[in-house]
Scaffold this active site. Structure first.
Site, PDB file in Angstrom:
ATOM      1  N   GLU A  83       0.857  -1.029   0.175  1.00  0.00           N
ATOM      2  CA  GLU A  83      -0.036   0.096  -0.029  1.00  0.00           C
ATOM      3  C   GLU A  83       0.906   1.270   0.025  1.00  0.00           C
ATOM      4  O   GLU A  83       0.705   2.459   0.529  1.00  0.00           O
ATOM      5  CB  GLU A  83      -0.914  -0.074   1.006  1.00  0.00           C
ATOM      6  CG  GLU A  83      -0.462  -0.152   2.475  1.00  0.00           C
ATOM      7  CD  GLU A  83      -1.461  -0.290   3.695  1.00  0.00           C
ATOM      8  OE1 GLU A  83      -2.261   0.834   3.814  1.00  0.00           O
ATOM      9  OE2 GLU A  83      -1.795  -1.092   4.306  1.00  0.00           O
ATOM     10  N   CYS A 120      -3.575  -3.564   4.398  1.00  0.00           N
ATOM     11  CA  CYS A 120      -2.609  -4.629   5.108  1.00  0.00           C
ATOM     12  C   CYS A 120      -3.012  -6.095   4.644  1.00  0.00           C
ATOM     13  O   CYS A 120      -2.275  -7.044   4.456  1.00  0.00           O
ATOM     14  CB  CYS A 120      -2.696  -4.635   6.382  1.00  0.00           C
ATOM     15  SG  CYS A 120      -2.104  -3.113   7.102  1.00  0.00           S
ATOM     16  N   HIS A 244      -2.784 -10.179  11.991  1.00  0.00           N
ATOM     17  CA  HIS A 244      -2.410  -8.907  11.637  1.00  0.00           C
ATOM     18  C   HIS A 244      -1.934  -8.083  12.836  1.00  0.00           C
ATOM     19  O   HIS A 244      -2.784  -7.801  13.790  1.00  0.00           O
ATOM     20  CB  HIS A 244      -3.272  -8.059  10.682  1.00  0.00           C
ATOM     21  CG  HIS A 244      -2.878  -6.792  10.545  1.00  0.00           C
ATOM     22  ND1 HIS A 244      -1.599  -6.248   9.949  1.00  0.00           N
ATOM     23  CD2 HIS A 244      -3.678  -5.622  10.797  1.00  0.00           C
ATOM     24  CE1 HIS A 244      -1.491  -5.039   9.550  1.00  0.00           C
ATOM     25  NE2 HIS A 244      -2.694  -4.631  10.284  1.00  0.00           N
TER      26      HIS A 244
HETATM   27  P1  HMG Z   1      -2.876   7.140  20.923  1.00  0.00           P
HETATM   28  O1  HMG Z   1      -4.105   8.060  20.984  1.00  0.00           O
HETATM   29  O2  HMG Z   1      -1.433   7.869  20.841  1.00  0.00           O
HETATM   30  O3  HMG Z   1      -2.593   6.125  22.138  1.00  0.00           O
HETATM   31  O4  HMG Z   1      -3.197   6.091  19.707  1.00  0.00           O
HETATM   32  P2  HMG Z   1      -3.365   5.835  23.341  1.00  0.00           P
HETATM   33  O5  HMG Z   1      -3.864   6.932  24.271  1.00  0.00           O
HETATM   34  O6  HMG Z   1      -4.774   5.043  22.763  1.00  0.00           O
HETATM   35  O7  HMG Z   1      -2.518   4.620  24.065  1.00  0.00           O
HETATM   36  C1  HMG Z   1      -2.271   3.598  23.441  1.00  0.00           C
HETATM   37  C2  HMG Z   1      -2.692   2.321  24.584  1.00  0.00           C
HETATM   38  O8  HMG Z   1      -1.376   2.707  25.531  1.00  0.00           O
HETATM   39  C3  HMG Z   1      -3.855   2.524  25.320  1.00  0.00           C
HETATM   40  O9  HMG Z   1      -4.151   1.157  25.919  1.00  0.00           O
HETATM   41  C4  HMG Z   1      -3.380   3.164  26.686  1.00  0.00           C
HETATM   42  O10 HMG Z   1      -4.206   2.984  27.866  1.00  0.00           O
HETATM   43  C5  HMG Z   1      -1.862   2.743  26.936  1.00  0.00           C
HETATM   44  P3  HMG Z   1      -5.688   0.658  25.766  1.00  0.00           P
HETATM   45  O11 HMG Z   1      -6.345   1.528  26.598  1.00  0.00           O
HETATM   46  O12 HMG Z   1      -6.030   1.041  24.421  1.00  0.00           O
HETATM   47  O13 HMG Z   1      -5.391  -0.917  25.946  1.00  0.00           O
HETATM   48  N1  HMG Z   1      -1.167   3.602  27.589  1.00  0.00           N
HETATM   49  C6  HMG Z   1      -0.120   3.026  28.671  1.00  0.00           C
HETATM   50  N2  HMG Z   1      -0.024   1.972  29.075  1.00  0.00           N
HETATM   51  C7  HMG Z   1       0.919   1.974  30.109  1.00  0.00           C
HETATM   52  N3  HMG Z   1       1.599   2.974  30.602  1.00  0.00           N
HETATM   53  C8  HMG Z   1       1.517   4.283  30.007  1.00  0.00           C
HETATM   54  C9  HMG Z   1       0.267   4.398  29.069  1.00  0.00           C
HETATM   55  N4  HMG Z   1      -0.101   5.595  28.341  1.00  0.00           N
HETATM   56  C10 HMG Z   1      -0.940   4.830  27.518  1.00  0.00           C
HETATM   57  N5  HMG Z   1       2.183   5.350  30.452  1.00  0.00           N
HETATM   58  C11 HMG Z   1      -3.754   4.603  18.244  1.00  0.00           C
HETATM   59  C12 HMG Z   1      -3.257   4.695  19.675  1.00  0.00           C
HETATM   60  C13 HMG Z   1      -3.896   2.909  17.957  1.00  0.00           C
HETATM   61  C14 HMG Z   1      -5.051   5.246  17.897  1.00  0.00           C
HETATM   62  C15 HMG Z   1      -2.685   5.118  17.169  1.00  0.00           C
HETATM   63  O14 HMG Z   1      -1.279   4.628  17.288  1.00  0.00           O
HETATM   64  C16 HMG Z   1      -2.980   5.085  15.767  1.00  0.00           C
HETATM   65  O15 HMG Z   1      -3.828   5.895  15.195  1.00  0.00           O
HETATM   66  N6  HMG Z   1      -2.317   3.962  15.144  1.00  0.00           N
HETATM   67  C17 HMG Z   1      -2.768   3.970  13.534  1.00  0.00           C
HETATM   68  C18 HMG Z   1      -3.998   3.079  13.162  1.00  0.00           C
HETATM   69  C19 HMG Z   1      -3.657   1.624  13.868  1.00  0.00           C
HETATM   70  O16 HMG Z   1      -2.723   1.026  13.938  1.00  0.00           O
HETATM   71  N7  HMG Z   1      -5.032   0.896  14.096  1.00  0.00           N
HETATM   72  C20 HMG Z   1      -4.870  -0.417  14.357  1.00  0.00           C
HETATM   73  C21 HMG Z   1      -6.101  -1.295  13.790  1.00  0.00           C
HETATM   74  S1  HMG Z   1      -6.445  -0.552  12.051  1.00  0.00           S
HETATM   75  C22 HMG Z   1      -5.325  -1.678  11.138  1.00  0.00           C
HETATM   76  O17 HMG Z   1      -4.618  -2.564  11.693  1.00  0.00           O
HETATM   77  C23 HMG Z   1      -4.810  -1.703   9.735  1.00  0.00           C
HETATM   78  C24 HMG Z   1      -3.677  -0.841   9.701  1.00  0.00           C
HETATM   79  O18 HMG Z   1      -2.439  -1.790   9.837  1.00  0.00           O
HETATM   80  C25 HMG Z   1      -3.704  -0.403   8.088  1.00  0.00           C
HETATM   81  C26 HMG Z   1      -3.998  -1.175   6.789  1.00  0.00           C
HETATM   82  O19 HMG Z   1      -4.660  -2.052   7.042  1.00  0.00           O
HETATM   83  O20 HMG Z   1      -3.659  -0.744   5.924  1.00  0.00           O
HETATM   84  C27 HMG Z   1      -3.143   0.466  10.352  1.00  0.00           C
END
Ligand code: HMG
Length: 445
Positions: A83, A120, A244
């Site tokens: 991609e 992906c 994935h």
């Molecule tokens: P964010 O807002 O920066 O992070 O983005 P957050 O605040 O949600 O924190 C992440 C996790 O860390 C959370 O865990 C927090 O609690 C934890 P959860 O509650 O979700 O279990 N956390 C901590 N843990 C321990 N100590 C700390 C601490 N602070 C926070 N101090 C987000 C997260 C995934 C939204 C961002 O990384 C993002 O936008 N990523 C890109 C999109 C993505 O990967 N999506 C996944 C599903 S879609 C997919 O897999 C397809 C893809 O591969 C593309 C394709 O198919 O082509 C992306």
């Protein structure tokens, strides 16, 4: 029926590494544990300025062909899933074939080449295409090379920036494979979604939180669809569950939901039920909200049980080893998860021949596929031939300033160049632009 599947596999990582807790987190003013514990990542692989999807793909395929003693005439098909393509007409597979023809005697003039796109999941779709081509008997005794290659870069300061990665996985698909055979049965969950997309732009537009929910919904549908064709499955049917892995924390969320689904109406539900009660069923509740609340409480309790934690440590955790160190490789990600699991088994002297894998692929936009794979007798020899640790260990550790420069150098909207941080050796490199705007490559001895 003759088995068809992955005969051999190779990886190629980007040559640079960004340390997330120690280099990235302080610059973002974030707690390092957000990355290590929350997302589950320690580092991202990153491409040096002379690397791109073609160099990584060609380097992986080159090692694959050399190791297996293959010549171009043995290959009837080269499919690239990506991609991160840079050309809307000429497929990446033609560039990769051009690279390989620089180092092999023959050519791929009679091989069918293409490029697959569906975020992906395209890597798995290419695998399926190669499987179908061989099953249909159209391969004339030749094998297929399937390569999943991506530079998974996000715009600077996008929340996805922490999950970046860059690398390729090359797979040889053949009859009587040495590594894994693929099930005939597949399950799909597919819907028109706008969670993550790149409408004629290099970096994705992402609704991160929603993308997580879409991943879980499509995976659940794919699992149900798989069971509708293959019959009920039990968590203990599988040695590993490579999914994935955009970041390991995503798989942690998916795994407990998959386990909840798989234990429903099984002996495990009864045993666990003695501690946390039975799974809530929709018909026991007056409305959806009450049902969802009860299901959330049950799932939280389930994730704390010893039985679940033991299954997670044995079946899922080993699939995440490489992803923790390299980030998201998009199309290649689930294929890295499979390698992680098999490497873990080889390192721990686990005999896997005949065991099954529950493979969950996902692509935003969105579609999930579940299929199963059976590990073949020669799997150990195949997996031990990989040089994953060597590749990961020799990556150059970026400072934050270097990371900013190299991110800019890969940004198609910026006209900046940066010095190479590593010295290419025995690999294909980007070598500038041709007269029609095509990219040129050469092999560095
Ligand atoms: P964010 O807002 O920066 O992070 O983005 P957050 O605040 O949600 O924190 C992440 C996790 O860390 C959370 O865990 C927090 O609690 C934890 P959860 O509650 O979700 O279990 N956390 C901590 N843990 C321990 N100590 C700390 C601490 N602070 C926070 N101090 C987000 C997260 C995934 C939204 C961002 O990384 C993002 O936008 N990523 C890109 C999109 C993505 O990967 N999506 C996944 C599903 S879609 C997919 O897999 C397809 C893809 O591969 C593309 C394709 O198919 O082509 C992306």
């Amino acid at each position: 029926m003759t088995e068809v599947g992955i005969d051999a596999i190779e990886i190629r990582t980007g040559n640079l590494r960004l340390d997330l807790p120690n280099t990235f987190a302080p610059q973002k003013g974030e707690d390092p544990e957000k990355y290590t514990k929350g997302l589950g990542l320690t580092g991202s692989s990153f491409p040096d300025s002379y690397e791109d999807i073609v160099t990584m793909a060609a380097n992986a395929a080159h090692r694959l062909m050399e190791r297996k003693g293959l010549e171009p005439e043995d290959i009837g098909r080269i499919d690239v899933a990506t991609e991160s393509a840079f050309d809307n007409s000429k497929p990446v597979s033609t560039y990769v074939a051009g690279c390989l023809e620089q180092v092999f005697e023959g050519d791929f003039h009679h091989a069918n080449k293409g490029e697959r796109k569906f975020a992906c999941i395209a890597g798995t779709q290419s695998l399926d295409d190669a499987y179908n081509w061989i099953r249909a008997g159209r391969n004339r005794g030749r094998a297929a090379i399937v390569i999943a290659t991506d530079t998974a870069l996000y715009a600077r300061d996008d929340p996805g920036e922490a999950t970046q990665g860059a690398g390729a996985v090359a797979m040889l698909i053949d009859e009587e494979p040495d590594l894994v055979s693929l099930s005939l049965e597949q399950g799909y969950g597919s819907a028109d979604e706008t969670d993550f997309l790149k409408p004629n732009q290099q970096f994705p537009s992402v609704d991160g939180k929603r993308s997580v929910q879409v991943y879980l919904a499509r995976m659940r549908e794919a699992l149900e669809d798989y069971k509708s064709v293959a019959g009920d499955i039990h968590p203990d049917d599988f040695a590993y569950g490579p999914f994935h892995t955009p970041f390991p924390g995503m798989v942690r969320k998916a795994a407990v939901l998959a386990y909840r689904n798989l234990i429903r109406d099984t002996d495990i539900e009864d045993v666990i039920g003695e501690q946390i009660g039975e799974q809530p069923r929709r018909d026991e509740f007056a409305d959806d909200d009450a049902f969802v609340d009860a299901l959330t409480d049950y799932t939280d309790a389930l994730s704390e049980t010893e039985r679940y934690q033991h299954w997670y440590s044995a079946t899922i955790e080993p699939t995440l080893g490489i992803a923790r160190e390299v980030g998201n490789w998009y199309t290649a990600s689930v294929h890295l998860a499979r390698i992680s699991a098999l490497r873990h088994a080889a390192e721990n002297d686990i005999d896997l021949a005949g065991d099954r894998l529950l493979v969950g692929s996902y692509g935003s936009g969105a579609q999930a596929e579940i299929h199963t794979e059976t590990v073949q007798d020669n799997w150990r020899e195949e997996i031990e031939a990989l040089n994953v640790d060597e590749q990961l260990d020799r990556r150059y550790d970026l400072t934050f300033a270097e990371y900013e420069d190299v991110h800019d150098a890969h940004n198609h909207d910026m006209d900046t160049e940066t010095e190479e941080l590593t010295t290419p050796e025995s690999e294909f490199v980007f070598d500038g632009w041709g007269r029609m705007g095509e990219r040129k490559y050469r092999y560095v001895e």
